[in-house]
Enzyme design. Structure first.
Site, PDB file in Angstrom:
ATOM      1  N   LYS A  33      -5.105   4.933 -15.872  1.00 12.32           N
ATOM      2  CA  LYS A  33      -5.067   3.927 -16.990  1.00 12.32           C
ATOM      3  C   LYS A  33      -6.127   3.494 -17.069  1.00 12.32           C
ATOM      4  CE  LYS A  33      -3.533  -0.082 -13.495  1.00 12.32           C
ATOM      5  NZ  LYS A  33      -3.287  -1.382 -13.560  1.00 12.32           N
ATOM      6  N   THR A  36     -11.855   5.453 -16.102  1.00 20.19           N
ATOM      7  CA  THR A  36     -12.440   6.680 -15.137  1.00 20.19           C
ATOM      8  C   THR A  36     -11.248   7.206 -14.134  1.00 20.19           C
ATOM      9  OG1 THR A  36     -13.501   4.760 -13.519  1.00 20.19           O
ATOM     10  CG2 THR A  36     -15.438   5.692 -14.596  1.00 20.19           C
ATOM     11  N   GLY A 180      -8.704 -12.028   7.695  1.00 18.75           N
ATOM     12  CA  GLY A 180      -8.531 -10.992   7.914  1.00 18.75           C
ATOM     13  C   GLY A 180      -9.485 -10.406   8.914  1.00 18.75           C
ATOM     14  N   ASP A 313      -0.700   5.654  -1.622  1.00 17.57           N
ATOM     15  CA  ASP A 313      -0.411   4.279  -1.137  1.00 17.57           C
ATOM     16  C   ASP A 313       0.980   4.165  -1.831  1.00 17.57           C
ATOM     17  OD1 ASP A 313      -2.892   4.662   0.321  1.00 17.57           O
ATOM     18  OD2 ASP A 313      -3.898   2.774  -1.568  1.00 17.57           O
ATOM     19  N   HIS A 445     -26.445  20.716  23.050  1.00 17.84           N
ATOM     20  CA  HIS A 445     -27.069  19.729  23.098  1.00 17.84           C
ATOM     21  C   HIS A 445     -28.542  19.811  22.686  1.00 17.84           C
ATOM     22  CE1 HIS A 445     -29.235  16.866  26.041  1.00 17.84           C
ATOM     23  NE2 HIS A 445     -29.773  17.859  26.516  1.00 17.84           N
TER      24      HIS A 445
HETATM   25  P1  FAD Z   1      -5.547   5.367  -5.685  1.00 23.77           P
HETATM   26  O1  FAD Z   1      -6.794   5.322  -5.346  1.00 23.77           O
HETATM   27  O2  FAD Z   1      -4.676   3.324  -4.733  1.00 23.77           O
HETATM   28  O3  FAD Z   1      -5.181   5.232  -6.728  1.00 23.77           O
HETATM   29  C1  FAD Z   1      -4.222   4.997  -8.368  1.00 23.77           C
HETATM   30  C2  FAD Z   1      -4.518   5.020  -9.321  1.00 23.77           C
HETATM   31  O4  FAD Z   1      -3.111   4.874 -10.218  1.00 23.77           O
HETATM   32  C3  FAD Z   1      -5.392   3.764  -9.856  1.00 23.77           C
HETATM   33  O5  FAD Z   1      -6.731   4.632 -10.594  1.00 23.77           O
HETATM   34  C4  FAD Z   1      -4.523   3.122 -10.886  1.00 23.77           C
HETATM   35  O6  FAD Z   1      -5.643   2.738 -12.023  1.00 23.77           O
HETATM   36  C5  FAD Z   1      -4.191   4.322 -11.596  1.00 23.77           C
HETATM   37  N1  FAD Z   1      -2.022   3.523 -11.782  1.00 23.77           N
HETATM   38  C6  FAD Z   1      -1.005   2.848 -11.212  1.00 23.77           C
HETATM   39  N2  FAD Z   1      -0.776   2.553 -12.695  1.00 23.77           N
HETATM   40  C7  FAD Z   1      -0.314   3.198 -13.069  1.00 23.77           C
HETATM   41  C8  FAD Z   1      -0.182   3.806 -14.421  1.00 23.77           C
HETATM   42  N3  FAD Z   1       1.059   3.234 -14.313  1.00 23.77           N
HETATM   43  N4  FAD Z   1      -0.327   4.744 -15.590  1.00 23.77           N
HETATM   44  C9  FAD Z   1      -1.592   5.124 -15.322  1.00 23.77           C
HETATM   45  N5  FAD Z   1      -2.554   4.970 -13.833  1.00 23.77           N
HETATM   46  C10 FAD Z   1      -1.931   3.898 -13.533  1.00 23.77           C
HETATM   47  N6  FAD Z   1      -9.381   5.123   2.523  1.00 23.77           N
HETATM   48  C11 FAD Z   1     -10.244   5.832   3.298  1.00 23.77           C
HETATM   49  O7  FAD Z   1      -9.327   6.803   3.812  1.00 23.77           O
HETATM   50  N7  FAD Z   1     -11.446   5.494   3.640  1.00 23.77           N
HETATM   51  C12 FAD Z   1     -11.888   4.973   3.311  1.00 23.77           C
HETATM   52  O8  FAD Z   1     -13.150   4.697   3.663  1.00 23.77           O
HETATM   53  C13 FAD Z   1     -11.714   3.721   3.010  1.00 23.77           C
HETATM   54  N8  FAD Z   1     -12.484   2.460   2.401  1.00 23.77           N
HETATM   55  C14 FAD Z   1     -11.656   1.448   1.191  1.00 23.77           C
HETATM   56  C15 FAD Z   1     -12.564   0.550   0.781  1.00 23.77           C
HETATM   57  C16 FAD Z   1     -11.858   0.023   0.509  1.00 23.77           C
HETATM   58  C17 FAD Z   1     -12.139  -1.215  -0.001  1.00 23.77           C
HETATM   59  C18 FAD Z   1     -10.417  -0.391  -0.024  1.00 23.77           C
HETATM   60  C19 FAD Z   1      -9.756  -1.543  -0.912  1.00 23.77           C
HETATM   61  C20 FAD Z   1      -9.721   0.887   0.097  1.00 23.77           C
HETATM   62  C21 FAD Z   1     -10.673   1.521   1.114  1.00 23.77           C
HETATM   63  N9  FAD Z   1      -9.822   3.076   1.560  1.00 23.77           N
HETATM   64  C22 FAD Z   1      -9.963   3.831   2.390  1.00 23.77           C
HETATM   65  C23 FAD Z   1      -7.893   3.037   0.877  1.00 23.77           C
HETATM   66  C24 FAD Z   1      -8.543   4.435   0.342  1.00 23.77           C
HETATM   67  O9  FAD Z   1      -8.986   3.798  -0.718  1.00 23.77           O
HETATM   68  C25 FAD Z   1      -6.565   4.018  -0.180  1.00 23.77           C
HETATM   69  O10 FAD Z   1      -6.136   4.625   0.255  1.00 23.77           O
HETATM   70  C26 FAD Z   1      -5.992   5.827  -1.344  1.00 23.77           C
HETATM   71  O11 FAD Z   1      -7.272   5.544  -3.008  1.00 23.77           O
HETATM   72  C27 FAD Z   1      -5.377   5.754  -1.849  1.00 23.77           C
HETATM   73  O12 FAD Z   1      -4.979   6.839  -2.928  1.00 23.77           O
HETATM   74  P2  FAD Z   1      -3.440   6.536  -3.833  1.00 23.77           P
HETATM   75  O13 FAD Z   1      -4.317   8.076  -5.235  1.00 23.77           O
HETATM   76  O14 FAD Z   1      -2.337   6.876  -3.278  1.00 23.77           O
HETATM   77  O15 FAD Z   1      -3.933   5.233  -5.119  1.00 23.77           O
HETATM   78  P1  NAD Z   2      -5.920  -4.550   7.259  1.00 23.27           P
HETATM   79  O1  NAD Z   2      -4.070  -4.070   7.416  1.00 23.27           O
HETATM   80  O2  NAD Z   2      -6.793  -3.526   7.971  1.00 23.27           O
HETATM   81  O3  NAD Z   2      -6.563  -5.541   7.715  1.00 23.27           O
HETATM   82  C1  NAD Z   2      -5.738  -7.004   7.586  1.00 23.27           C
HETATM   83  C2  NAD Z   2      -5.896  -7.477   8.989  1.00 23.27           C
HETATM   84  O4  NAD Z   2      -5.497  -8.833   8.571  1.00 23.27           O
HETATM   85  C3  NAD Z   2      -5.208  -7.335   9.851  1.00 23.27           C
HETATM   86  O5  NAD Z   2      -6.059  -7.538  11.171  1.00 23.27           O
HETATM   87  C4  NAD Z   2      -3.826  -8.153   9.632  1.00 23.27           C
HETATM   88  O6  NAD Z   2      -3.399  -9.263  11.508  1.00 23.27           O
HETATM   89  C5  NAD Z   2      -4.880  -9.818   9.079  1.00 23.27           C
HETATM   90  N1  NAD Z   2      -4.589 -11.071   8.529  1.00 23.27           N
HETATM   91  C6  NAD Z   2      -2.916 -10.685   8.100  1.00 23.27           C
HETATM   92  N2  NAD Z   2      -2.179 -11.740   7.277  1.00 23.27           N
HETATM   93  C7  NAD Z   2      -3.392 -12.976   7.997  1.00 23.27           C
HETATM   94  C8  NAD Z   2      -3.230 -14.297   8.068  1.00 23.27           C
HETATM   95  N3  NAD Z   2      -2.592 -15.163   7.454  1.00 23.27           N
HETATM   96  N4  NAD Z   2      -4.481 -15.125   8.649  1.00 23.27           N
HETATM   97  C9  NAD Z   2      -5.623 -13.946   9.294  1.00 23.27           C
HETATM   98  N5  NAD Z   2      -5.818 -12.275   9.748  1.00 23.27           N
HETATM   99  C10 NAD Z   2      -4.528 -11.748   8.702  1.00 23.27           C
HETATM  100  O7  NAD Z   2      -5.518  -4.226   5.587  1.00 23.27           O
HETATM  101  P2  NAD Z   2      -7.554  -4.766   5.011  1.00 23.27           P
HETATM  102  O8  NAD Z   2      -8.363  -5.043   5.588  1.00 23.27           O
HETATM  103  O9  NAD Z   2      -6.724  -5.552   3.923  1.00 23.27           O
HETATM  104  O10 NAD Z   2      -7.542  -2.697   4.178  1.00 23.27           O
HETATM  105  C11 NAD Z   2      -6.264  -2.807   3.409  1.00 23.27           C
HETATM  106  C12 NAD Z   2      -6.750  -1.388   3.487  1.00 23.27           C
HETATM  107  O11 NAD Z   2      -6.869  -0.489   3.012  1.00 23.27           O
HETATM  108  C13 NAD Z   2      -5.794  -0.362   5.036  1.00 23.27           C
HETATM  109  O12 NAD Z   2      -4.311  -0.106   5.037  1.00 23.27           O
HETATM  110  C14 NAD Z   2      -6.658   0.890   5.492  1.00 23.27           C
HETATM  111  O13 NAD Z   2      -6.216   1.992   5.898  1.00 23.27           O
HETATM  112  C15 NAD Z   2      -7.551   0.213   3.784  1.00 23.27           C
HETATM  113  N6  NAD Z   2      -8.710   1.319   4.156  1.00 23.27           N
HETATM  114  C16 NAD Z   2      -9.141   1.483   4.717  1.00 23.27           C
HETATM  115  C17 NAD Z   2     -10.735   1.609   4.811  1.00 23.27           C
HETATM  116  C18 NAD Z   2     -11.392   2.802   6.446  1.00 23.27           C
HETATM  117  O14 NAD Z   2     -10.086   4.130   6.078  1.00 23.27           O
HETATM  118  N7  NAD Z   2     -12.170   2.910   6.886  1.00 23.27           N
HETATM  119  C19 NAD Z   2     -11.335   0.782   4.740  1.00 23.27           C
HETATM  120  C20 NAD Z   2     -10.313  -0.329   3.804  1.00 23.27           C
HETATM  121  C21 NAD Z   2      -9.948   0.414   3.926  1.00 23.27           C
END
Ligand code: FAD
Ligand code: NAD
Length: 467
Positions: A33, A36, A180, A313, A445
């Site tokens: 949607k 990119t 959080g 996800d 090492h």
């Molecule tokens: P998404 O990446 O969410 O992709 C879903 C796509 O579907 C989107 O582009 C959306 O626009 C599209 N879509 C939704 N509905 C429709 C529809 N009806 N029609 C067409 N398109 C649609 N994970 C890691 O492993 N390492 C990290 O370092 C990491 N860092 C993160 C940092 C942040 C700030 C955030 C928010 C997340 C991070 N994550 C990280 C989590 C990671 O981004 C997600 O777990 C991952 O992107 C999930 O992949 P996905 O393909 O399931 O869904």
């Molecule tokens: P998270 O589940 O990692 O952390 C959320 C935190 O918020 C928890 O520690 C929880 O106890 C706390 N929390 C929940 N309700 C609260 C409240 N009412 N008040 C205060 N604290 C509260 O979720 P996130 O950091 O939002 O990340 C979302 C997802 O994105 C995660 O599942 C993570 O796997 C993914 N992600 C992954 C990476 C990575 O792999 N490096 C980086 C960013 C995001």
């Protein structure tokens, strides 16, 4: 158009599924949607956050560590516009890479919102309002997730923000309040803390990164406090209001005391929720879970509708890019009759703070709860020659091994390059190595990975060499 497979969503789950399907000879389409490809991960997740983490780490090191290396810099300053421009370029390089891979693999990309008309027909609503229909023998739902919030919080996207807005700020906050203390909060909190913001973390649980081994959260909190972050654990947020450029966050202490913090930005990072809006699941008789709004699948990641799969996800399990990728591959291979398998116990988790945190397998808390008898061996980075040379001496490697068989059951690392180090642990555990197996393998090492070997020596029979 008639396809073998239509993938809805082009995040790491969707685009990997599409590429693997195409590699296996299936005629494949992918609907996205947004303008990119790459989903949350490439556009507003993993990639932009790591770009900013790297930039801010350079600044932090230049202002805090260079002097000890004998490098003097004057008039150091942050150019936010340039930092954000670079991040945007990094994202663009990655997303255009997916367009290239789609072309290379002859995958048809469609831009628009995909929704089920029936189990084989997907209607695509384009930006100009027009509708196109395509049909597929198999459909893969890979629509990902979006930030969740708290029922009483209004995210105005200006002062009370999610990770998406936090990746595009035009100024360094004076005081950033994080709700959080999970992965997003600590990674993006680190970015702005390193750039000079005061960062306060309010966490509901008694530990930051509470789902990881408790030892990691404890050590990470200690190090981040040294870097200047402040923590309110066991505190419950009750509200947040905005007045002009000021945000006031109210919260309750464990003893019931009412507290408040004033800042200029509040980042809400309390988890993410599966995204299925507008997907038309009801048209094929599918419903989502009440709580996490996740799509239910069986072991083959197929929904209750034959030929409709879901990955990443939007289904149960860790919300991680590599988990989504592995599931994309699994579904593609299942469609052509192969028998792929994912070991969910061995999906590593990483937090890209500095020091990095990385883990795989069981935590001590999980082993205790399951009544498994285990041995534990740790090695601190302060005893690693490589870490002393680089000056990154915080943290440790902890190896948990079965008390009887010595098989490695969990590896928990906080330290320099932990994100890369964990791959060795995943590999060892995938082949069911014992701690002794690893301790008998040569490790170059000086490298940080020697700390893993030493922790294995400590776990096997408490005989690390360097401590
Ligand atoms: P998404 O990446 O969410 O992709 C879903 C796509 O579907 C989107 O582009 C959306 O626009 C599209 N879509 C939704 N509905 C429709 C529809 N009806 N029609 C067409 N398109 C649609 N994970 C890691 O492993 N390492 C990290 O370092 C990491 N860092 C993160 C940092 C942040 C700030 C955030 C928010 C997340 C991070 N994550 C990280 C989590 C990671 O981004 C997600 O777990 C991952 O992107 C999930 O992949 P996905 O393909 O399931 O869904
Ligand atoms: P998270 O589940 O990692 O952390 C959320 C935190 O918020 C928890 O520690 C929880 O106890 C706390 N929390 C929940 N309700 C609260 C409240 N009412 N008040 C205060 N604290 C509260 O979720 P996130 O950091 O939002 O990340 C979302 C997802 O994105 C995660 O599942 C993570 O796997 C993914 N992600 C992954 C990476 C990575 O792999 N490096 C980086 C960013 C995001």
């Amino acid at each position: 158009m008639q396809y073998d497979v239509i993938v809805i969503g082009s995040g790491p789950g969707g685009y990997v599924a599409a590429i693997r399907c195409a590699q296996l000879g299936l005629k494949t389409a992918c609907i996205e949607k947004y303008a990119t490809y790459g989903g949350t991960c490439l556009n507003v997740g993993c990639i932009p956050s790591k770009a900013l983490l790297d930039s801010s780490e350079h600044y932090y090191n230049a202002s805090h560590a260079f002097k000890t290396h004998g490098i003097n810099l004057d008039n150091l300053s942050v150019d936010m516009a340039q930092m954000m421009k670079r991040k945007t370029e990094v994202v663009a390089k990655n997303t255009s890479g997916i367009s290239f891979l789609f072309k290379k693999n002859k995958i048809d990309g469609f831009q628009g919102i995909g929704s089920f008309k029936d189990k084989n027909t997907i209607s695509i609503k384009k930006a100009d309002g027009s509708i196109e229909e395509i049909t597929g023998k198999n459909i893969i739902i890979a629509t990902g997730s979006k930030p969740s919030s708290l029922p009483f919080l209004k995210i105005d996207k200006k002062r009370i923000i999610t990770s998406t807005e936090a990746l595009t700020l035009t100024e360094v906050p004076k005081h950033l309040i994080l709700i959080g203390g999970g992965v997003i909060g600590l990674e993006l909190g680190s970015v702005y803390s390193r750039l000079g913001a005061k960062v306060s973390v309010i966490e509901f649980m008694d530990s930051i990164i509470p789902t990881m081994d408790r030892g990691l959260g404890k050590e990470l909190q200690k190090v981040l406090q040294k870097q200047g972050m402040e923590f309110y654990l066991n505190h419950k947020v009750t509200g947040a209001t905005v007045k002009g450029k000021e945000v006031t966050v109210t919260f309750d202490a464990p003893n019931g005391d009412k507290k408040e913090l004033k800042g200029d930005y509040c980042l809400v990072a309390v988890g993410r929720i599966a995204y299925t809006d507008g997907l038309g699941l009801e048209n094929i008789g599918l419903t989502v879970e009440e709580r996490g709004r996740k799509v239910t699948v069986n072991d083959h990641l197929e929904t209750s509708v034959k030929g409709v799969y879901a990955i990443g996800d939007v289904i149960t399990g860790a919300m991680l890019a590599h988990k989504a990728e592995d599931e994309g591959t699994l579904v593609a291979e299942s469609i052509v009759g192969q028998k792929p398998h994912i070991n969910y116990n061995l999906i590593p988790g990483v937090v890209y703070t500095w020091p990095e945190v990385a883990a795989v397998g069981q935590t001590e808390e999980q082993l205790k709860a399951a009544g498994v008898k285990y041995k534990s061996g740790s090695f601190p980075f302060r005893a690693s020659g490589r870490a002393v040379a680089s000056g990154d001496m915080d943290g440790f490697v902890k190896v948990l091994a079965d008390a009887d068989t010595d098989e490695i059951l969990g590896v928990h690392i906080i330290g320099p390059r932990a994100a890369d180090m964990i791959a060795e642990a995943v590999c060892a555990m995938e082949f069911r190595a014992s701690a002794e197996d690893v301790s008998r393998m040569s490790h170059a090492h000086p490298t940080y990975t020697e700390a893993f070997r030493e922790a294995c020596l400590a776990a096997t029979d408490n005989r690390p060499i360097h401590i």
